[in-house]
Design a protein around this motif. Sequence first.
Motif, PDB file in Angstrom:
ATOM      1  N   ARG A 106       0.835  -1.198   0.000  1.00 42.39           N
ATOM      2  CA  ARG A 106       0.000   0.000   0.000  1.00 42.39           C
ATOM      3  C   ARG A 106       0.868   1.246   0.000  1.00 42.39           C
ATOM      4  NH1 ARG A 106      -3.655  -0.930   4.790  1.00 42.39           N
ATOM      5  NH2 ARG A 106      -3.974  -3.065   4.262  1.00 42.39           N
ATOM      6  N   GLU A 107       1.894   1.241   0.827  1.00 43.06           N
ATOM      7  CA  GLU A 107       2.797   2.389   0.876  1.00 43.06           C
ATOM      8  C   GLU A 107       3.448   2.612  -0.471  1.00 43.06           C
ATOM      9  OE1 GLU A 107       5.569   1.689   4.025  1.00 43.06           O
ATOM     10  OE2 GLU A 107       4.004   1.692   5.558  1.00 43.06           O
ATOM     11  N   ILE A 108       3.851   1.522  -1.127  1.00 37.56           N
ATOM     12  CA  ILE A 108       4.491   1.633  -2.431  1.00 37.56           C
ATOM     13  C   ILE A 108       3.490   2.180  -3.433  1.00 37.56           C
ATOM     14  CG2 ILE A 108       5.504   0.331  -4.335  1.00 37.56           C
ATOM     15  CD1 ILE A 108       6.713  -1.534  -2.210  1.00 37.56           C
ATOM     16  N   THR A 109       2.245   1.711  -3.362  1.00 35.34           N
ATOM     17  CA  THR A 109       1.220   2.164  -4.289  1.00 35.34           C
ATOM     18  C   THR A 109       0.971   3.648  -4.090  1.00 35.34           C
ATOM     19  OG1 THR A 109       0.197  -0.005  -4.153  1.00 35.34           O
ATOM     20  CG2 THR A 109      -1.114   1.748  -5.088  1.00 35.34           C
ATOM     21  N   MET A 110       0.902   4.084  -2.841  1.00 36.29           N
ATOM     22  CA  MET A 110       0.664   5.504  -2.574  1.00 36.29           C
ATOM     23  C   MET A 110       1.840   6.344  -3.048  1.00 36.29           C
ATOM     24  SD  MET A 110      -1.162   5.373   1.148  1.00 36.29           S
ATOM     25  CE  MET A 110      -1.326   7.123   1.250  1.00 36.29           C
ATOM     26  N   VAL A 111       3.024   5.846  -2.846  1.00 35.79           N
ATOM     27  CA  VAL A 111       4.211   6.581  -3.260  1.00 35.79           C
ATOM     28  C   VAL A 111       4.325   6.580  -4.764  1.00 35.79           C
ATOM     29  CG1 VAL A 111       6.731   6.637  -3.149  1.00 35.79           C
ATOM     30  CG2 VAL A 111       5.410   6.134  -1.106  1.00 35.79           C
ATOM     31  N   ASP A 112       3.884   5.480  -5.397  1.00 36.43           N
ATOM     32  CA  ASP A 112       3.971   5.378  -6.843  1.00 36.43           C
ATOM     33  C   ASP A 112       3.110   6.414  -7.538  1.00 36.43           C
ATOM     34  OD1 ASP A 112       5.738   3.326  -6.701  1.00 36.43           O
ATOM     35  OD2 ASP A 112       4.244   1.731  -6.969  1.00 36.43           O
ATOM     36  N   ASP A 113       2.003   6.824  -6.924  1.00 37.63           N
ATOM     37  CA  ASP A 113       1.093   7.783  -7.563  1.00 37.63           C
ATOM     38  C   ASP A 113       1.189   9.128  -6.840  1.00 37.63           C
ATOM     39  OD1 ASP A 113      -0.803   8.983  -9.063  1.00 37.63           O
ATOM     40  OD2 ASP A 113      -2.456   7.673  -8.433  1.00 37.63           O
ATOM     41  N   PRO A 114       2.151   9.968  -7.187  1.00 38.42           N
ATOM     42  CA  PRO A 114       2.336  11.244  -6.497  1.00 38.42           C
ATOM     43  C   PRO A 114       1.175  12.210  -6.725  1.00 38.42           C
ATOM     44  CG  PRO A 114       3.931  11.015  -8.287  1.00 38.42           C
ATOM     45  CD  PRO A 114       3.160   9.741  -8.212  1.00 38.42           C
ATOM     46  N   ASN A 115       0.479  12.108  -7.868  1.00 33.54           N
ATOM     47  CA  ASN A 115      -0.663  12.991  -8.134  1.00 33.54           C
ATOM     48  C   ASN A 115      -1.788  12.763  -7.128  1.00 33.54           C
ATOM     49  OD1 ASN A 115       0.577  14.194 -10.294  1.00 33.54           O
ATOM     50  ND2 ASN A 115      -0.273  12.739 -11.777  1.00 33.54           N
ATOM     51  N   GLU A 116      -2.009  11.477  -6.834  1.00 36.95           N
ATOM     52  CA  GLU A 116      -3.068  11.145  -5.880  1.00 36.95           C
ATOM     53  C   GLU A 116      -2.712  11.668  -4.498  1.00 36.95           C
ATOM     54  OE1 GLU A 116      -5.092   7.186  -3.964  1.00 36.95           O
ATOM     55  OE2 GLU A 116      -4.384   7.060  -6.028  1.00 36.95           O
ATOM     56  N   ALA A 117      -1.483  11.525  -4.087  1.00 32.65           N
ATOM     57  CA  ALA A 117      -1.040  12.015  -2.779  1.00 32.65           C
ATOM     58  C   ALA A 117      -1.158  13.536  -2.725  1.00 32.65           C
ATOM     59  CB  ALA A 117       0.387  11.571  -2.508  1.00 32.65           C
ATOM     60  N   ALA A 118      -0.786  14.216  -3.786  1.00 25.25           N
ATOM     61  CA  ALA A 118      -0.876  15.676  -3.833  1.00 25.25           C
ATOM     62  C   ALA A 118      -2.331  16.122  -3.795  1.00 25.25           C
ATOM     63  CB  ALA A 118      -0.188  16.190  -5.092  1.00 25.25           C
ATOM     64  N   GLN A 160      -7.248  18.029   1.744  1.00 25.71           N
ATOM     65  CA  GLN A 160      -7.180  18.178   3.196  1.00 25.71           C
ATOM     66  C   GLN A 160      -6.945  19.638   3.578  1.00 25.71           C
ATOM     67  OE1 GLN A 160      -4.071  15.434   4.237  1.00 25.71           O
ATOM     68  NE2 GLN A 160      -5.486  13.701   4.484  1.00 25.71           N
ATOM     69  N   ARG A 161      -6.059  20.309   2.838  1.00 27.80           N
ATOM     70  CA  ARG A 161      -5.783  21.720   3.100  1.00 27.80           C
ATOM     71  C   ARG A 161      -7.051  22.559   2.875  1.00 27.80           C
ATOM     72  NH1 ARG A 161      -1.237  22.491  -0.433  1.00 27.80           N
ATOM     73  NH2 ARG A 161       0.142  21.037   0.587  1.00 27.80           N
ATOM     74  N   GLU A 162      -7.752  22.280   1.789  1.00 27.70           N
ATOM     75  CA  GLU A 162      -8.972  23.020   1.481  1.00 27.70           C
ATOM     76  C   GLU A 162     -10.022  22.802   2.576  1.00 27.70           C
ATOM     77  OE1 GLU A 162     -10.102  21.642  -2.355  1.00 27.70           O
ATOM     78  OE2 GLU A 162      -8.549  22.779  -3.405  1.00 27.70           O
ATOM     79  N   ALA A 163     -10.141  21.543   3.020  1.00 31.67           N
ATOM     80  CA  ALA A 163     -11.102  21.226   4.079  1.00 31.67           C
ATOM     81  C   ALA A 163     -10.723  21.947   5.370  1.00 31.67           C
ATOM     82  CB  ALA A 163     -11.165  19.719   4.310  1.00 31.67           C
TER      83      ALA A 163
END
Length: 125
Positions: free
Chosen positions: A6-18, A24-27
């Motif tokens: 899961r960590e690798i998947t999240m790191v692999d997709d930087p657009n999704e993390a951004a 979160q910032r907007e909220a």
Amino acid sequence: MSPTQREITMVDDPNEAATRTETQREAQEALEKQVAQLKREINKINRTLAERAEEVVEEATGWYEGAADSVSRTTQALRKRASTASGVVQENPGTVSSAFILGAAVGLLLGLVLVAGDQRRDRWI
């Protein structure tokens, strides 16, 4: 999926993390704006309550002062009348005594008439 994958998947997709971080910032910004708005409204309510409390205190003070003045005037008038009555009694003791005796006599006669009327009525029953 294991935690590492899961960590690798999240790191692999930087657009999704951004995107998540921006969301979160907007909220958080939206919540901060709402909190600020609520604080302003609470401050307005507090000011309104303070003003109203001040008005009530002024009104109650006015009522109290008016009542105190009225009681003071009434007390002075009663003292004056009592003094006048006392003076009349001291100057004319015979007149006052005669008035009391006359009042007692009228009361006695009225009582006798009422008692006699009750006795006649009892005879007819």
